[in-house]
Design a protein around this motif. Structure first.
Motif, PDB file in Angstrom:
ATOM      1  N   LEU A   1      -7.614  -1.153  -2.156  1.00  0.00           N
ATOM      2  CA  LEU A   1      -6.372  -0.635  -1.718  1.00  0.00           C
ATOM      3  C   LEU A   1      -5.521  -1.825  -1.346  1.00  0.00           C
ATOM      4  O   LEU A   1      -5.669  -2.671  -0.800  1.00  0.00           O
ATOM      5  CB  LEU A   1      -6.823  -0.049  -0.254  1.00  0.00           C
ATOM      6  N   MET A   2      -4.335  -1.662  -2.074  1.00  0.00           N
ATOM      7  CA  MET A   2      -3.062  -2.560  -1.783  1.00  0.00           C
ATOM      8  C   MET A   2      -2.165  -2.107  -1.120  1.00  0.00           C
ATOM      9  O   MET A   2      -1.732  -0.731  -1.182  1.00  0.00           O
ATOM     10  CB  MET A   2      -2.538  -2.767  -3.092  1.00  0.00           C
ATOM     11  N   LEU A   3      -1.838  -2.599  -0.130  1.00  0.00           N
ATOM     12  CA  LEU A   3      -0.906  -2.011   0.961  1.00  0.00           C
ATOM     13  C   LEU A   3       0.697  -2.980   1.113  1.00  0.00           C
ATOM     14  O   LEU A   3       0.582  -4.069   1.085  1.00  0.00           O
ATOM     15  CB  LEU A   3      -1.370  -2.141   2.241  1.00  0.00           C
ATOM     16  N   ALA A   4       1.715  -2.454   1.200  1.00  0.00           N
ATOM     17  CA  ALA A   4       2.934  -2.780   1.493  1.00  0.00           C
ATOM     18  C   ALA A   4       2.918  -2.956   2.887  1.00  0.00           C
ATOM     19  O   ALA A   4       2.996  -1.995   3.535  1.00  0.00           O
ATOM     20  CB  ALA A   4       4.161  -2.345   0.596  1.00  0.00           C
ATOM     21  N   ILE A   5       3.367  -4.193   3.431  1.00  0.00           N
ATOM     22  CA  ILE A   5       3.517  -4.189   5.069  1.00  0.00           C
ATOM     23  C   ILE A   5       4.672  -4.831   5.465  1.00  0.00           C
ATOM     24  O   ILE A   5       5.235  -5.677   4.676  1.00  0.00           O
ATOM     25  CB  ILE A   5       2.099  -5.044   5.668  1.00  0.00           C
TER      26      ILE A   5
ATOM     27  N   VAL B   1       3.136  -0.868  -6.165  1.00  0.00           N
ATOM     28  CA  VAL B   1       3.429   0.327  -5.296  1.00  0.00           C
ATOM     29  C   VAL B   1       5.218   0.318  -5.267  1.00  0.00           C
ATOM     30  O   VAL B   1       5.932  -0.651  -5.367  1.00  0.00           O
ATOM     31  CB  VAL B   1       2.907  -0.190  -3.757  1.00  0.00           C
ATOM     32  N   GLU B   2       5.385   1.487  -4.943  1.00  0.00           N
ATOM     33  CA  GLU B   2       6.800   1.740  -5.048  1.00  0.00           C
ATOM     34  C   GLU B   2       7.898   0.983  -4.065  1.00  0.00           C
ATOM     35  O   GLU B   2       8.835   0.424  -4.478  1.00  0.00           O
ATOM     36  CB  GLU B   2       7.193   3.294  -4.981  1.00  0.00           C
ATOM     37  N   THR B   3       7.256   0.904  -2.911  1.00  0.00           N
ATOM     38  CA  THR B   3       7.981   0.363  -1.851  1.00  0.00           C
ATOM     39  C   THR B   3       8.076  -1.471  -1.850  1.00  0.00           C
ATOM     40  O   THR B   3       6.931  -1.841  -1.818  1.00  0.00           O
ATOM     41  CB  THR B   3       7.808   0.773  -0.430  1.00  0.00           C
ATOM     42  N   GLU B   4       9.051  -2.004  -1.960  1.00  0.00           N
ATOM     43  CA  GLU B   4       9.253  -3.488  -1.748  1.00  0.00           C
ATOM     44  C   GLU B   4       9.011  -3.934  -0.442  1.00  0.00           C
ATOM     45  O   GLU B   4       9.506  -3.397   0.564  1.00  0.00           O
ATOM     46  CB  GLU B   4      10.388  -3.981  -2.370  1.00  0.00           C
ATOM     47  N   ALA B   5       8.176  -4.895  -0.078  1.00  0.00           N
ATOM     48  CA  ALA B   5       8.045  -5.336   1.230  1.00  0.00           C
ATOM     49  C   ALA B   5       7.944  -6.843   1.307  1.00  0.00           C
ATOM     50  O   ALA B   5       7.519  -7.636   0.221  1.00  0.00           O
ATOM     51  CB  ALA B   5       6.668  -4.588   1.836  1.00  0.00           C
ATOM     52  N   PRO B   6       8.027  -7.435   2.422  1.00  0.00           N
ATOM     53  CA  PRO B   6       7.881  -8.793   2.764  1.00  0.00           C
ATOM     54  C   PRO B   6       6.623  -9.527   2.095  1.00  0.00           C
ATOM     55  O   PRO B   6       6.160 -10.338   1.698  1.00  0.00           O
ATOM     56  CB  PRO B   6       8.130  -9.223   3.990  1.00  0.00           C
ATOM     57  N   PHE B   7       5.401  -8.570   2.505  1.00  0.00           N
ATOM     58  CA  PHE B   7       4.030  -8.857   2.348  1.00  0.00           C
ATOM     59  C   PHE B   7       3.172  -8.017   1.737  1.00  0.00           C
ATOM     60  O   PHE B   7       3.537  -6.616   1.974  1.00  0.00           O
ATOM     61  CB  PHE B   7       3.356  -9.625   3.493  1.00  0.00           C
ATOM     62  N   TYR B   8       2.145  -8.211   1.149  1.00  0.00           N
ATOM     63  CA  TYR B   8       1.238  -7.039   0.794  1.00  0.00           C
ATOM     64  C   TYR B   8      -0.014  -7.676   0.963  1.00  0.00           C
ATOM     65  O   TYR B   8      -0.658  -8.979   1.076  1.00  0.00           O
ATOM     66  CB  TYR B   8       1.217  -7.005  -0.797  1.00  0.00           C
ATOM     67  N   CYS B   9      -1.242  -6.659   1.290  1.00  0.00           N
ATOM     68  CA  CYS B   9      -2.270  -6.893   1.733  1.00  0.00           C
ATOM     69  C   CYS B   9      -3.176  -6.172   0.740  1.00  0.00           C
ATOM     70  O   CYS B   9      -2.937  -5.048   0.074  1.00  0.00           O
ATOM     71  CB  CYS B   9      -2.882  -6.442   2.918  1.00  0.00           C
ATOM     72  N   LEU B  10      -4.384  -6.921   0.119  1.00  0.00           N
ATOM     73  CA  LEU B  10      -5.395  -6.123  -0.766  1.00  0.00           C
ATOM     74  C   LEU B  10      -6.631  -6.134  -0.207  1.00  0.00           C
ATOM     75  O   LEU B  10      -7.093  -7.187   0.070  1.00  0.00           O
ATOM     76  CB  LEU B  10      -5.442  -6.902  -2.159  1.00  0.00           C
TER      77      LEU B  10
ATOM     78  N   GLU C   1      -3.336   6.233   6.657  1.00  0.00           N
ATOM     79  CA  GLU C   1      -2.520   7.171   7.334  1.00  0.00           C
ATOM     80  C   GLU C   1      -2.183   6.695   8.606  1.00  0.00           C
ATOM     81  O   GLU C   1      -1.007   6.645   9.198  1.00  0.00           O
ATOM     82  CB  GLU C   1      -3.009   8.666   7.420  1.00  0.00           C
ATOM     83  N   HIS C   2      -3.085   6.397   9.382  1.00  0.00           N
ATOM     84  CA  HIS C   2      -2.756   5.631  10.758  1.00  0.00           C
ATOM     85  C   HIS C   2      -1.707   4.572  10.719  1.00  0.00           C
ATOM     86  O   HIS C   2      -0.715   4.696  11.516  1.00  0.00           O
ATOM     87  CB  HIS C   2      -4.215   5.150  11.488  1.00  0.00           C
ATOM     88  N   GLY C   3      -1.864   3.829   9.665  1.00  0.00           N
ATOM     89  CA  GLY C   3      -1.003   2.375   9.517  1.00  0.00           C
ATOM     90  C   GLY C   3       0.438   3.080   9.008  1.00  0.00           C
ATOM     91  O   GLY C   3       1.552   2.596   9.546  1.00  0.00           O
ATOM     92  N   LEU C   4       0.642   4.297   8.340  1.00  0.00           N
ATOM     93  CA  LEU C   4       1.831   4.763   8.104  1.00  0.00           C
ATOM     94  C   LEU C   4       2.478   5.389   9.268  1.00  0.00           C
ATOM     95  O   LEU C   4       3.623   5.206   9.472  1.00  0.00           O
ATOM     96  CB  LEU C   4       1.640   5.720   6.988  1.00  0.00           C
ATOM     97  N   GLU C   5       1.839   5.970   9.949  1.00  0.00           N
ATOM     98  CA  GLU C   5       2.193   6.693  11.175  1.00  0.00           C
ATOM     99  C   GLU C   5       2.735   5.510  12.373  1.00  0.00           C
ATOM    100  O   GLU C   5       3.718   6.023  12.851  1.00  0.00           O
ATOM    101  CB  GLU C   5       1.471   7.537  11.744  1.00  0.00           C
ATOM    102  N   ASN C   6       2.006   4.714  12.125  1.00  0.00           N
ATOM    103  CA  ASN C   6       2.633   3.517  13.274  1.00  0.00           C
ATOM    104  C   ASN C   6       3.486   2.463  12.768  1.00  0.00           C
ATOM    105  O   ASN C   6       3.381   1.332  13.353  1.00  0.00           O
ATOM    106  CB  ASN C   6       1.473   3.001  13.876  1.00  0.00           C
ATOM    107  N   GLU C   7       3.790   2.507  11.322  1.00  0.00           N
ATOM    108  CA  GLU C   7       4.653   1.925  10.793  1.00  0.00           C
ATOM    109  C   GLU C   7       4.392   0.387  10.504  1.00  0.00           C
ATOM    110  O   GLU C   7       5.417  -0.383  10.650  1.00  0.00           O
ATOM    111  CB  GLU C   7       6.078   1.910  11.514  1.00  0.00           C
ATOM    112  N   TYR C   8       3.005   0.221  10.492  1.00  0.00           N
ATOM    113  CA  TYR C   8       2.669  -1.268  10.200  1.00  0.00           C
ATOM    114  C   TYR C   8       2.248  -1.272   8.748  1.00  0.00           C
ATOM    115  O   TYR C   8       2.020  -2.296   8.294  1.00  0.00           O
ATOM    116  CB  TYR C   8       1.594  -1.929  11.144  1.00  0.00           C
ATOM    117  N   ILE C   9       2.314   0.085   7.884  1.00  0.00           N
ATOM    118  CA  ILE C   9       2.052  -0.029   6.621  1.00  0.00           C
ATOM    119  C   ILE C   9       3.408   0.661   5.903  1.00  0.00           C
ATOM    120  O   ILE C   9       3.753   1.869   6.480  1.00  0.00           O
ATOM    121  CB  ILE C   9       0.756   0.643   6.333  1.00  0.00           C
ATOM    122  N   PHE C  10       3.878   0.039   5.228  1.00  0.00           N
ATOM    123  CA  PHE C  10       5.211   0.871   4.464  1.00  0.00           C
ATOM    124  C   PHE C  10       4.481   1.707   3.230  1.00  0.00           C
ATOM    125  O   PHE C  10       5.136   3.034   3.098  1.00  0.00           O
ATOM    126  CB  PHE C  10       5.942  -0.164   3.641  1.00  0.00           C
ATOM    127  N   ASP C  11       3.588   1.422   2.577  1.00  0.00           N
ATOM    128  CA  ASP C  11       3.261   2.068   1.432  1.00  0.00           C
ATOM    129  C   ASP C  11       1.949   1.545   0.919  1.00  0.00           C
ATOM    130  O   ASP C  11       1.506   0.556   1.437  1.00  0.00           O
ATOM    131  CB  ASP C  11       4.103   1.910   0.136  1.00  0.00           C
TER     132      ASP C  11
END
Length: 464
Positions: free
Chosen positions: A225-229, A272-281, A300-310
């Motif tokens: 799972l790759m996350l834009a944060i 991932v579509e959204t560009e972010a300062p950092f990424y977690c894998l 989904e919890h991270g998206l709702e609480n805005e500590y994950i962008f995409d």
């Protein structure tokens, strides 16, 4: 240890045979350095023993003739621990590369120190098992070197360090004595476990010649799972949220700058579509639909609480491997820019504070320097890479980075961190050991070395 008169190598020829003692200039250059590339190799010769007894004979010869020894594995370290730049004899374990035993009931494999990490990993897979200590240099690093530096890598958060997989060792001490340490025992409450002194000792106490390594069950469905944060401040919350429901096998991070360089160098699309300062894998073994649902719930919890962008989740092993490329290709991608590397560690909860403070230091001291961050954020291990400007002399650049080191290490010391998380102290980090170790600790460490290596022939000048 300096020597004005080089002893005759005739007796070494008798110990090893003519084909196992190298003196050609190309061989001296190849075996006399590691990946640090900041030191000029100048070894006396390269010894290639085939047995523990030959290693013992070499060490006894070295004591007799007051010759310094440098143990050499795959030479993939980044701290100068395998550098021979002062007329030393290099003992390379390349010919001690056999797997010599396997006990399926205990899932333990006995191998010589020169076995390549990837070779051990493949042996495990061939026996429906798994050796989980993994890193970018697994195709060239050797088990003995991994043990001597207590190598970590990308799966520490789930499986621990090399230390956690070593059941026994055969070593030749600096005195020239052969010791068998722990004999593969699971339980052994008979005093000091000397095996753990040699793990991480960087070849300063003796030479590891054989090891018994435990294996484990294979993962069945590794999923990425790759996350834009938006910021690292929330990484602790993100990690806690996933860890409470899922056993992560890896939790890596890298910056947008690192992402851009990898995409450009390897012509890869943005994952991932959204560009972010950092990424977690994140990687985990999706052994059931329940685990996949929990992972999606955390996302989904991270998206709702805005500590994950995409984010994006792999749907196959091939896609998982594709996503890993964005992290694994970073070192190779930036290598052409001759980065000045710092392999450092703090506890995971202090990662954000440390990174922000170090960014500010580098920006203040050298605003023209480009900084690339990546690392194993799940265990607090960060890789700080300062890139050399094209127009700047590399020696001048290195000197500038060294001036910044004390400022960075003062922050590390304040946060209780380590100046070296994975690559040891060697030559490069030796001046800074006091930022991580107290005077009392260093004194005891020197006492331990004197006990095993009273003539100081084993990798002298490293660590202390």
């Amino acid at each position: 240890m300096e020597h004005s008169v080089q002893p005759s190598l005739d007796s070494l020829h008798q110990i090893l045979g003519a084909d196992s003692l190298l003196t050609e200039a190309d061989d001296l250059a190849q075996y006399g350095k590691d990946w640090t590339n900041q030191y000029t190799p100048s070894p006396m010769a390269i010894a290639l023993p085939k047995t523990t007894e030959q290693v013992q004979a070499i060490v006894q010869w070295a004591n007799e003739h007051s010759v310094s020894l440098v143990p050499s594995g795959g030479r993939t370290g980044l701290s100068g621990g395998a550098v021979a730049n002062n007329g030393e004899l290099v003992i390379a374990l390349d010919k001690m590369n056999k797997i010599v035993g396997f006990e399926s009931s205990t899932q333990q494999v006995q191998c010589q120190a020169g076995v390549i990490t990837e070779q051990l990993q493949q042996f495990a897979l061939d026996n429906n098992l798994y050796y989980p200590v993994d890193f970018a240099s697994s195709g060239s690093s050797q088990i003995g070197g991994n043990i001597a530096t207590n190598a970590g890598g990308i799966k520490v958060i789930r499986y621990g360090l090399t230390r956690d997989w070593v059941m026994s060792l055969t070593v030749v001490t600096g005195k020239g004595e052969i010791l068998t340490l722990n004999s593969g025992l699971i339980k052994n409450a008979t005093g000091y476990d000397l095996r753990h002194l040699f793990i991480g000792s960087e070849g300063t106490l003796g030479i590891i010649t054989e090891a018994t390594i435990k294996l484990t069950r294979q993962p069945t469905n590794l999923t990425v799972l790759m996350l834009a944060i938006p910021e690292l401040d929330k990484v602790k919350e993100l990690l806690n949220n996933f860890q409470k429901d899922i056993d992560l096998t890896a939790f890596e991070f890298f910056s947008e700058e690192a992402m851009q360089k990898v995409m450009s160098h390897h012509d890869l699309p943005r994952p991932v579509e959204t560009e972010a300062p950092f990424y977690c894998l994140l990687e985990f073994d999706a052994t059931s639909e329940d685990i996949l649902e929990k992972a999606l719930g955390c996302f989904e919890h991270g998206l709702e609480n805005e500590y994950i962008f995409d984010g994006v989740m792999s749907q196959s092993q091939q896609q998982a491997e594709e996503l890993w490329k964005y992290r694994e290709y970073i070192s190779e991608t930036i290598s052409s820019q001759k980065p000045y590397k710092n392999d450092i560690a703090v506890t995971p909860d202090k990662v954000s504070d440390f990174l922000q403070r170090v960014d500010a230091i580098v920006a203040n001291e050298y605003p023209e320097f480009e900084v690339i961050w990546f690392g194993h954020i799940g265990d607090g291990n960060l890789h700080l890479n300062i890139l050399a400007p094209d127009e700047m002399d590399y020696a001048e650049f290195t000197k500038a980075c060294e001036k910044v080191n004390p400022l960075i290490f003062e922050v590390l010391k304040e946060l209780g961190g380590s100046i070296s998380a994975e690559h040891g102290v060697g030559l490069l980090k030796k001046p800074y050991l006091n930022y991580t170790r107290s005077e009392a600790e260093i004194s005891y460490m020197k006492g331990i070395k004197a006990a095993f290596d009273p003539n100081n022939i084993m990798n002298p000048g490293k660590l202390f």
